[in-house]
Every structure is written in structure tokens, then in C-alpha cells.
Design a protein around this motif. Structure first.
Motif, PDB file in Angstrom:
ATOM      1  N   THR A 101      27.456  18.451 -15.458  1.00  0.00           N
ATOM      2  CA  THR A 101      27.274  18.451 -13.715  1.00  0.00           C
ATOM      3  C   THR A 101      26.142  17.799 -12.044  1.00  0.00           C
ATOM      4  N   TYR A 102      27.234  17.214 -11.973  1.00  0.00           N
ATOM      5  CA  TYR A 102      25.369  16.789 -10.630  1.00  0.00           C
ATOM      6  C   TYR A 102      25.049  17.314  -9.733  1.00  0.00           C
ATOM      7  N   ASP A 103      26.453  18.113  -9.396  1.00  0.00           N
ATOM      8  CA  ASP A 103      25.604  19.692  -8.464  1.00  0.00           C
ATOM      9  C   ASP A 103      25.463  20.366  -9.195  1.00  0.00           C
ATOM     10  N   ASP A 104      25.030  20.274  -9.891  1.00  0.00           N
ATOM     11  CA  ASP A 104      24.654  21.936 -10.394  1.00  0.00           C
ATOM     12  C   ASP A 104      23.240  21.810 -10.550  1.00  0.00           C
ATOM     13  N   MET A 105      22.801  22.745  -9.165  1.00  0.00           N
ATOM     14  CA  MET A 105      21.599  23.036  -9.193  1.00  0.00           C
ATOM     15  C   MET A 105      21.253  24.144  -8.284  1.00  0.00           C
ATOM     16  N   ASP A 106      20.452  24.510  -8.282  1.00  0.00           N
ATOM     17  CA  ASP A 106      19.455  25.733  -8.624  1.00  0.00           C
ATOM     18  C   ASP A 106      18.255  25.070  -6.827  1.00  0.00           C
ATOM     19  N   VAL A 107      19.041  25.610  -5.382  1.00  0.00           N
ATOM     20  CA  VAL A 107      17.980  24.573  -5.012  1.00  0.00           C
ATOM     21  C   VAL A 107      17.244  26.308  -3.759  1.00  0.00           C
ATOM     22  N   VAL A 108      15.915  25.310  -4.237  1.00  0.00           N
ATOM     23  CA  VAL A 108      14.835  26.417  -3.961  1.00  0.00           C
ATOM     24  C   VAL A 108      14.931  26.522  -2.155  1.00  0.00           C
ATOM     25  N   GLU A 109      14.850  27.890  -1.645  1.00  0.00           N
ATOM     26  CA  GLU A 109      14.249  27.257  -0.044  1.00  0.00           C
ATOM     27  C   GLU A 109      12.872  27.291   0.534  1.00  0.00           C
ATOM     28  N   MET A 110      13.155  26.725   1.215  1.00  0.00           N
ATOM     29  CA  MET A 110      11.372  26.060   2.505  1.00  0.00           C
ATOM     30  C   MET A 110      10.522  27.212   2.061  1.00  0.00           C
ATOM     31  N   LYS A 111      10.743  28.481   2.587  1.00  0.00           N
ATOM     32  CA  LYS A 111      10.395  29.247   2.784  1.00  0.00           C
ATOM     33  C   LYS A 111       9.257  30.497   1.324  1.00  0.00           C
ATOM     34  N   ASP A 112      10.568  29.651   0.337  1.00  0.00           N
ATOM     35  CA  ASP A 112       9.818  29.504  -1.015  1.00  0.00           C
ATOM     36  C   ASP A 112       9.258  29.250  -1.866  1.00  0.00           C
ATOM     37  N   LEU A 113       8.835  28.167  -1.087  1.00  0.00           N
ATOM     38  CA  LEU A 113       8.048  26.578  -1.940  1.00  0.00           C
ATOM     39  C   LEU A 113       6.309  26.952  -1.241  1.00  0.00           C
ATOM     40  N   LYS A 114       5.485  27.138  -2.016  1.00  0.00           N
ATOM     41  CA  LYS A 114       4.360  26.604  -2.103  1.00  0.00           C
ATOM     42  C   LYS A 114       3.524  25.821  -3.366  1.00  0.00           C
ATOM     43  N   ASP A 171       1.410  -1.473   0.163  1.00  0.00           N
ATOM     44  CA  ASP A 171       0.005  -0.215   0.093  1.00  0.00           C
ATOM     45  C   ASP A 171       1.330   1.371  -0.147  1.00  0.00           C
ATOM     46  N   THR A 172       1.983   0.974   0.196  1.00  0.00           N
ATOM     47  CA  THR A 172       3.296   1.863  -0.432  1.00  0.00           C
ATOM     48  C   THR A 172       2.731   2.953  -1.194  1.00  0.00           C
ATOM     49  N   ARG A 173       3.100   4.317  -1.253  1.00  0.00           N
ATOM     50  CA  ARG A 173       2.437   5.150  -2.530  1.00  0.00           C
ATOM     51  C   ARG A 173       3.325   6.401  -1.735  1.00  0.00           C
ATOM     52  N   VAL A 174       3.793   7.197  -3.291  1.00  0.00           N
ATOM     53  CA  VAL A 174       4.580   7.952  -3.061  1.00  0.00           C
ATOM     54  C   VAL A 174       4.526   9.456  -4.025  1.00  0.00           C
ATOM     55  N   ILE A 175       4.513  10.591  -3.173  1.00  0.00           N
ATOM     56  CA  ILE A 175       3.640  11.982  -3.785  1.00  0.00           C
ATOM     57  C   ILE A 175       5.046  12.272  -4.557  1.00  0.00           C
ATOM     58  N   HIS A 176       4.859  12.742  -5.665  1.00  0.00           N
ATOM     59  CA  HIS A 176       5.920  13.262  -6.192  1.00  0.00           C
ATOM     60  C   HIS A 176       5.453  14.952  -6.312  1.00  0.00           C
ATOM     61  N   PHE A 177       6.259  15.711  -6.393  1.00  0.00           N
ATOM     62  CA  PHE A 177       6.259  17.273  -6.831  1.00  0.00           C
ATOM     63  C   PHE A 177       7.038  17.781  -8.196  1.00  0.00           C
ATOM     64  N   LEU A 178       6.443  18.580  -8.285  1.00  0.00           N
ATOM     65  CA  LEU A 178       6.384  19.500  -9.329  1.00  0.00           C
ATOM     66  C   LEU A 178       6.445  20.592  -9.986  1.00  0.00           C
ATOM     67  N   GLY A 179       6.521  20.776 -10.782  1.00  0.00           N
ATOM     68  CA  GLY A 179       6.128  22.605 -11.566  1.00  0.00           C
ATOM     69  C   GLY A 179       7.149  23.355 -10.688  1.00  0.00           C
ATOM     70  N   LYS A 180       6.592  24.961 -11.312  1.00  0.00           N
ATOM     71  CA  LYS A 180       7.699  26.120 -10.508  1.00  0.00           C
ATOM     72  C   LYS A 180       6.998  25.806  -8.573  1.00  0.00           C
ATOM     73  N   PRO A 181       8.544  26.805  -7.851  1.00  0.00           N
ATOM     74  CA  PRO A 181       8.487  26.481  -6.715  1.00  0.00           C
ATOM     75  C   PRO A 181       7.364  26.909  -5.764  1.00  0.00           C
ATOM     76  N   ASP A 182       6.952  28.453  -7.011  1.00  0.00           N
ATOM     77  CA  ASP A 182       5.929  29.740  -5.980  1.00  0.00           C
ATOM     78  C   ASP A 182       4.735  28.413  -6.352  1.00  0.00           C
ATOM     79  N   GLU A 183       4.533  27.188  -7.398  1.00  0.00           N
ATOM     80  CA  GLU A 183       2.914  27.094  -7.302  1.00  0.00           C
ATOM     81  C   GLU A 183       3.332  25.581  -8.173  1.00  0.00           C
ATOM     82  N   SER A 184       3.327  24.620  -7.090  1.00  0.00           N
ATOM     83  CA  SER A 184       3.865  23.448  -7.159  1.00  0.00           C
ATOM     84  C   SER A 184       2.592  22.209  -6.876  1.00  0.00           C
ATOM     85  N   LYS A 185       2.511  21.574  -7.889  1.00  0.00           N
ATOM     86  CA  LYS A 185       1.705  20.551  -8.373  1.00  0.00           C
ATOM     87  C   LYS A 185       2.264  18.959  -7.877  1.00  0.00           C
TER      88      LYS A 185
END
Length: 281
Positions: free
Chosen positions: A268-281, A216-230
């Protein structure tokens, strides 16, 4: 044997703003990839990646794509990576046979004309998760045993994200045109894969979720713009396409594993732009 390949188109962030649940799943989710005796692929216009499942049983299977890609044979202008998530099997790369036990991987370079997939036991078939990206330079084929994968423990129990990243196709270990591929395993009692979330506008990425802790395990995957997540709920062995502008992270109702694959401008595996928690919506 049934061969199926569906197309998923690229999207603007403005497009998905208006998607309901059904439309979001239609555009980004890939289901039923591993069907006994069949080849099921997805061609996404995001960096023209092809990914999917090859599940041989009593007869060998081969991906035959020519007219669909405007080439003479599938890998004429493509490279291919794979990881076996099923029972033991083998592949035959232009006549050379390689055994593929569970979790083994393989890289096939540009210009290989024939890749055959086989299972040792039709009742417990190999399941080859395959990912192909465009390429113009021939690099050597390479067997990638799970035992030799570059392991990177990360996370902690306190944040419920203790996991090990196994890098199979990685620029620090081998040359490819653009493909990167690996396998991440969460420890029991952990549920988050990547949080804080991030984007990498230089590369798109696909996730295949597998090895769920309970039926019964399920995964919820998040995608979309950081300020408008799906979000999308996933069943075992479902995959999801993540455009380069999109966040991509997930949480499960129990532990799980996932295979990630990337392609794009750099390796470049570590080339990423981290989104701060306060900016997620």
C-alpha cells in the motif's frame, strides 16, 4: 569483470544513537555501485533486499548468486526490478531480449534462471540499478518503459518540493510478491523530496540519488527516529538503506532525482505515518 556483494546488517534504533559520522555511513550508505564492467551489490538484512549496480561494457554481465543465498540460482526464490540510469542497452531474460533505453524499467518474476545485461556502447554504458526481494509466487515478466510510468505530480514551488513521482512497479498496475519501485524527479529550483517526513513500519526502503543539477550539488539524507534524527551527505549515484522504523527524506543543494524501492508486509503505497514538523528533532 568484478563481482562484489557486501552485507549490511539490521539495526535497532538504540544502536544508531551512538554512531558517529563514519559509523553511520559504514552501516547505511552504499557507494561506488556503478563501475564500468562490474557488478556491485548490497545485501541488507532489512527485509533481505539486494540492491546495486550492473554496468556492462564490452561483454554481457549476469548476476550469479547461488551458494550465498542457499539456492540453485539467483531468482529461484526472488523477484527482480531494475531501472536503466545510463546509456542504451538491453537485457536477455531466459533467452528473450528486450531493449532498455535510459529510464526504462523491467520486472523479472520468480523462477527466471538467467538475466543478462548488455550495453549498446561501451563508451556510454547502460547502468542498471537492480533491486531484488524474496518471493514465492511467479508473476509475469514485464517491460516498464519510462513513457508508460504512472506519473504523479506533487509538491509546489513555495515549499521547494515540486516534483513528479513515476511509479514503475506498483500494486495498482501489476502484481508482485512484495517489491515496489519508482523514480522521482525534482523540478529545477526545488530541493526537498519528502517533508514532513514519515515512516512506514510495515516496509523498509532504499533510495538511490542521481542526476544532480550541478557537479557540486550534494544531497543530505535524513534518517533515524523522528525524535533523534541523523543525516548523511551523498554524492551522485550513492544509495542509502532506510529501516522501516526510520524517517527518510532528503534535501539537496540543487535539484536531483532518486529511485525508491520498498518491500515488507504490504504494498500500500500511501500507508505511511506522517511525523509532524514539531515532533522532529
Amino acid at each position: 569483470m568484478s563481482f562484489n556483494m557486501i552485507t549490511k546488517y539490521a539495526h535497532s534504533p538504540e544502536d544508531i544513537r551512538h554512531y558517529d559520522t563514519d559509523k553511520l555511513r559504514e552501516e547505511f550508505l552504499a557507494e561506488h555501485l556503478f563501475v564500468a564492467g562490474d557488478i556491485n551489490l548490497v545485501y541488507t538484512y532489512n527485509d533481505r533486499m539486494i540492491f546495486g549496480g550492473v554496468t556492462p561494457t564490452t561483454e554481457p554481465l549476469e548476476i550469479v548468486l547461488d551458494k550465498q543465498l542457499g539456492v540453485d540460482y539467483f531468482l529461484q526464490r526472488r523477484e527482480l526490478g531494475m531501472i536503466n540510469i545510463g546509456g542504451s542497452g538491453s537485457i536477455i531474460v531466459d533467452g528473450k531480449k528486450e531493449t532498455m533505453v535510459p529510464h526504462d524499467g523491467y520486472y523479472v518474476g520468480v523462477g527466471v534462471e538467467h538475466v543478462l545485461f548488455e550495453s549498446d556502447d561501451p563508451e556510454n554504458p547502460a547502468k542498471f540499478y537492480v533491486v531484488s526481494t524474496p518471493g514465492t509466487t511467479k508473476f509475469p515478466n514485464k517491460k516498464l518503459p519510462f513513457a508508460n510510468a504512472l506519473a504523479k505530480p506533487i509538491g509546489d514551488q513555495e515549499h521547494m518540493n515540486k516534483r513528479t513521482i513515476y511509479k514503475y512497479i506498483d500494486a495498482s498496475q501489476m502484481d508482485t510478491c512484495q517489491l515496489q519501485m519508482g523514480y522521482t524527479v525534482l523540478e529545477p529550483g526545488n530541493s526537498w523530496n519528502t517533508m514532513p517526513a514519515h515512516t512506514h513500519a510495515r516496509r523498509m526502503e532504499t533510495y538511490l540519488y542521481l542526476e544532480f543539477a550541478e557537479p557540486d550539488t550534494r544531497v543530505i539524507h535524513f534518517l533515524g527516529k523522528p525524535d533523534e534524527s541523523k543525516h548523511i551527505f551523498l554524492n551522485p549515484e550513492d544509495a542509502v538503506v532506510n529501516p522501516s522504523w526510520s524517517i527518510h527524506c532528503g534535501v539537496g543543494t540543487g535539484s536531483y532525482s532518486f529511485i525508491w524501492a520498498m518491500c515488507g508486509e504490504n504494498q500500500t503505497y500511501d500507508d505511511m505515518d506522517v511525523v509532524e514538523m514539531k515532533d522532529l528533532k
